[in-house]
Scaffold this motif. Sequence first.
Motif, short mmCIF file in Angstrom:
data_model
loop_
_atom_site.label_atom_id
_atom_site.label_comp_id
_atom_site.label_asym_id
_atom_site.label_seq_id
_atom_site.Cartn_x
_atom_site.Cartn_y
_atom_site.Cartn_z
N GLU A 7 0.84 -1.32 0.53
CA GLU A 7 -0.42 -0.31 -0.15
C GLU A 7 0.71 1.06 -0.15
O GLU A 7 1.73 1.01 0.37
CB GLU A 7 -1.09 -0.06 1.18
CG GLU A 7 -2.10 -0.56 0.99
CD GLU A 7 -2.77 -1.26 2.14
OE1 GLU A 7 -3.10 -0.43 2.85
OE2 GLU A 7 -3.44 -2.05 2.95
N THR A 8 0.52 1.78 -0.95
CA THR A 8 1.83 3.12 -1.31
C THR A 8 0.94 4.85 -0.58
O THR A 8 1.39 5.47 -0.16
CB THR A 8 1.99 3.70 -2.64
OG1 THR A 8 0.99 4.14 -2.99
CG2 THR A 8 3.04 2.43 -2.91
N GLY A 9 -0.30 4.64 -0.67
CA GLY A 9 -1.35 5.52 0.37
C GLY A 9 -3.14 5.97 -0.15
O GLY A 9 -2.90 4.62 -0.89
#
Length: 104
Positions: A7-9
Amino acid sequence: MPLLIRETGPGDRLAGDLSYPVYLAHWPVWLVGMTLGWSPVLVVLATLAAAAVLLRMVVLPVGRLRDRVRGRHAATEPKAFQVPGEPAAMQTHPSVPLAEGVKL
């Protein structure tokens, strides 16, 4: 090797949540927009607006109803497991078997 999810954001979650409603809304909105002579930018904005309405009014309520019918509740949903030696952002889904030698 297990399937890893990074998950990056929050934008990634929003894009994922809107992808299906955009798929459902884009064709009718495009037909209406082209019939009425809308600019392509307006068609894209109207598609995103329609997708947000579909998400809020159809997709999420149907998903909650499905979970209730199947007997699942948020408190009992399985949590993602952290793979030892991996950063917290790298996680594997509980339904994916772990590689040999990996302990949780």
